[in-house]
Motif scaffolding. Structure first.
Motif, PDB file in Angstrom:
ATOM      1  N   TRP A  29     -18.457  24.081  68.355  1.00  0.00           N
ATOM      2  CA  TRP A  29     -18.085  23.914  69.988  1.00  0.00           C
ATOM      3  C   TRP A  29     -18.213  22.441  70.287  1.00  0.00           C
ATOM      4  O   TRP A  29     -17.576  22.196  71.162  1.00  0.00           O
ATOM      5  CB  TRP A  29     -19.125  24.826  70.495  1.00  0.00           C
ATOM      6  N   ARG A  30     -19.077  21.572  69.586  1.00  0.00           N
ATOM      7  CA  ARG A  30     -19.209  20.287  70.193  1.00  0.00           C
ATOM      8  C   ARG A  30     -17.817  19.514  69.947  1.00  0.00           C
ATOM      9  O   ARG A  30     -17.639  18.817  70.840  1.00  0.00           O
ATOM     10  CB  ARG A  30     -20.661  19.638  69.557  1.00  0.00           C
ATOM     11  N   ALA A  85     -15.123  18.077  72.303  1.00  0.00           N
ATOM     12  CA  ALA A  85     -14.819  16.386  72.333  1.00  0.00           C
ATOM     13  C   ALA A  85     -13.208  16.431  71.945  1.00  0.00           C
ATOM     14  O   ALA A  85     -12.489  15.503  72.532  1.00  0.00           O
ATOM     15  CB  ALA A  85     -15.667  15.840  71.330  1.00  0.00           C
ATOM     16  N   VAL A  86     -12.540  17.213  71.118  1.00  0.00           N
ATOM     17  CA  VAL A  86     -11.017  17.302  71.238  1.00  0.00           C
ATOM     18  C   VAL A  86     -10.317  17.415  72.456  1.00  0.00           C
ATOM     19  O   VAL A  86      -9.517  16.979  72.580  1.00  0.00           O
ATOM     20  CB  VAL A  86     -10.735  17.916  70.006  1.00  0.00           C
ATOM     21  N   SER A  87     -11.117  18.656  73.013  1.00  0.00           N
ATOM     22  CA  SER A  87     -10.137  19.134  74.316  1.00  0.00           C
ATOM     23  C   SER A  87     -10.237  18.044  75.335  1.00  0.00           C
ATOM     24  O   SER A  87      -9.499  18.064  76.396  1.00  0.00           O
ATOM     25  CB  SER A  87     -10.750  20.257  74.534  1.00  0.00           C
ATOM     26  N   ALA A  88     -11.168  17.108  75.419  1.00  0.00           N
ATOM     27  CA  ALA A  88     -11.744  16.364  76.499  1.00  0.00           C
ATOM     28  C   ALA A  88     -10.870  14.980  76.379  1.00  0.00           C
ATOM     29  O   ALA A  88     -10.532  14.279  77.291  1.00  0.00           O
ATOM     30  CB  ALA A  88     -13.060  15.922  76.617  1.00  0.00           C
TER      31      ALA A  88
END
Length: 59
Positions: free
Chosen positions: A37-38, A42-45
């Motif tokens: 989930w981390r 990070a990828v979606s941010a």
């Protein structure tokens, strides 16, 4: 003849505080891997930050 002084044994020299907890023999997960989930967060941010940066440059 007087006995020779002995070195003291200090337990803290032998105790490791950062030891990983015991795991089952069939547990194949990486010990130091990041939770998924981390990485997903990070990828979606990245696109959101990119859009905000582009908008701030244009305005």
């Amino acid at each position: 003849m007087a006995p020779l002084p002995t070195r003291r044994v200090i337990l803290s020299h032998y105790v490791h505080k950062a030891r990983h907890p015991a795991r089952a023999a069939n547990d194949n997960r990486r010990v130091d891997g990041l939770p998924i989930w981390r990485m997903a967060l990070a990828v979606s941010a990245v696109p959101i930050v990119s859009v905000l940066l582009i908008l701030s440059i244009l305005m």
